[in-house]
Structures are given as C-alpha cells and as structure tokens.
Design a protein around this motif. Structure first.
Motif, PDB file in Angstrom:
ATOM      1  N   ASP A 131       4.625  16.233   1.423  1.00 30.14           N
ATOM      2  CA  ASP A 131       4.507  15.190   2.432  1.00 30.14           C
ATOM      3  C   ASP A 131       3.099  15.169   3.012  1.00 30.14           C
ATOM      4  O   ASP A 131       2.255  15.984   2.663  1.00 30.14           O
ATOM      5  CB  ASP A 131       5.562  15.364   3.529  1.00 30.14           C
ATOM      6  N   LEU A 132       2.855  14.231   3.922  1.00 32.26           N
ATOM      7  CA  LEU A 132       1.516  14.071   4.489  1.00 32.26           C
ATOM      8  C   LEU A 132       1.031  15.303   5.241  1.00 32.26           C
ATOM      9  O   LEU A 132      -0.172  15.500   5.384  1.00 32.26           O
ATOM     10  CB  LEU A 132       1.480  12.844   5.411  1.00 32.26           C
ATOM     11  N   ASN A 133       1.937  16.150   5.710  1.00 30.35           N
ATOM     12  CA  ASN A 133       1.530  17.366   6.423  1.00 30.35           C
ATOM     13  C   ASN A 133       0.908  18.410   5.510  1.00 30.35           C
ATOM     14  O   ASN A 133       0.304  19.354   5.990  1.00 30.35           O
ATOM     15  CB  ASN A 133       2.734  17.984   7.149  1.00 30.35           C
ATOM     16  N   TYR A 138      -5.159   1.583  -3.459  1.00 30.22           N
ATOM     17  CA  TYR A 138      -4.498   2.819  -3.868  1.00 30.22           C
ATOM     18  C   TYR A 138      -5.319   4.022  -3.422  1.00 30.22           C
ATOM     19  O   TYR A 138      -6.530   3.925  -3.211  1.00 30.22           O
ATOM     20  CB  TYR A 138      -4.324   2.853  -5.391  1.00 30.22           C
ATOM     21  N   HIS A 139      -4.639   5.145  -3.298  1.00 25.86           N
ATOM     22  CA  HIS A 139      -5.322   6.394  -2.968  1.00 25.86           C
ATOM     23  C   HIS A 139      -4.642   7.553  -3.681  1.00 25.86           C
ATOM     24  O   HIS A 139      -3.505   7.439  -4.128  1.00 25.86           O
ATOM     25  CB  HIS A 139      -5.338   6.628  -1.453  1.00 25.86           C
ATOM     26  N   PHE A 177      -0.826   6.900  -4.711  1.00 27.70           N
ATOM     27  CA  PHE A 177       0.016   6.115  -3.826  1.00 27.70           C
ATOM     28  C   PHE A 177      -0.610   4.745  -3.575  1.00 27.70           C
ATOM     29  O   PHE A 177      -1.832   4.598  -3.676  1.00 27.70           O
ATOM     30  CB  PHE A 177       0.166   6.819  -2.470  1.00 27.70           C
ATOM     31  N   SER A 178       0.204   3.785  -3.222  1.00 29.45           N
ATOM     32  CA  SER A 178      -0.341   2.491  -2.820  1.00 29.45           C
ATOM     33  C   SER A 178      -0.778   2.583  -1.365  1.00 29.45           C
ATOM     34  O   SER A 178      -0.347   3.467  -0.622  1.00 29.45           O
ATOM     35  CB  SER A 178       0.693   1.381  -3.002  1.00 29.45           C
ATOM     36  N   PRO A 216       2.158   6.118   4.399  1.00 34.22           N
ATOM     37  CA  PRO A 216       3.374   6.847   4.014  1.00 34.22           C
ATOM     38  C   PRO A 216       4.181   6.080   2.964  1.00 34.22           C
ATOM     39  O   PRO A 216       5.313   5.681   3.185  1.00 34.22           O
ATOM     40  CB  PRO A 216       4.128   6.974   5.330  1.00 34.22           C
ATOM     41  N   THR A 217       3.592   5.868   1.813  1.00 37.23           N
ATOM     42  CA  THR A 217       4.233   5.107   0.738  1.00 37.23           C
ATOM     43  C   THR A 217       4.681   6.047  -0.371  1.00 37.23           C
ATOM     44  O   THR A 217       4.152   7.153  -0.507  1.00 37.23           O
ATOM     45  CB  THR A 217       3.256   4.061   0.160  1.00 37.23           C
TER      46      THR A 217
END
Length: 86
Positions: free
Chosen positions: A72-74, A60-61, A16-17, A23-24
C-alpha cells in the motif's frame, strides 16, 4: 534506481494510473511485475514487457516498495511519473 537498502535486497514495484500518490489499482496483478534486485552499489534495474492497452492521454506512475511485495501507499519507497515516448 538507487536505493538505500542492503545488497541483494529484492524490492517490488508496480505501475498505476494517475499521478504519484493516487490510490488507484495497479495496471496488472502485483505478481506480474518482476522484483528488482539491488546490487552492491545500491543500484537495481528491471526490464519488463506487458501486453496491456494504456490510454495514450492518460497519466501513469510507478511505485517502488521497501519490500518485495506490492502493498500500500504506506510502504512506498519512491514514486516516478511515467512519460510516453514515441
């Protein structure tokens, strides 16, 4: 990577950027990233090539997920900041 999951577990990942937690959207579709299979020593690795132009000055990550799906992030098990090498 080293993960506290049973041997044979398939975990998803994506790039992801932005920094960790941003949250990208992923830089490619979630099905473009092959899963990582965790071995008997709780280690797993993956090698992948992408034909995607990234901003050389961008941040980036990579997120690794508890399951095989990029969700998702969760559901993020771990995050790693990525650095450009020359």
């Amino acid at each position: 990577m080293n993960a506290p999951v049973p041997s044979g577990t398939q975990v998803g990942w994506a790039i992801f950027s932005g920094g960790c937690g941003a949250p990208t959207p992923a830089i490619a579709g979630p099905h473009e990233f092959p899963t990582i299979e965790i071995g008997g020593n709780n280690n797993g690795s993956v090698r992948a090539s992408f034909a995607i132009a990234l901003d050389p000055k961008g941040t980036y990550h990579a997120n690794v997920y508890w399951g095989s799906q990029v969700t998702d992030l969760n559901n993020v098990m771990m995050c790693a900041s990525l650095a450009r090498t020359r």
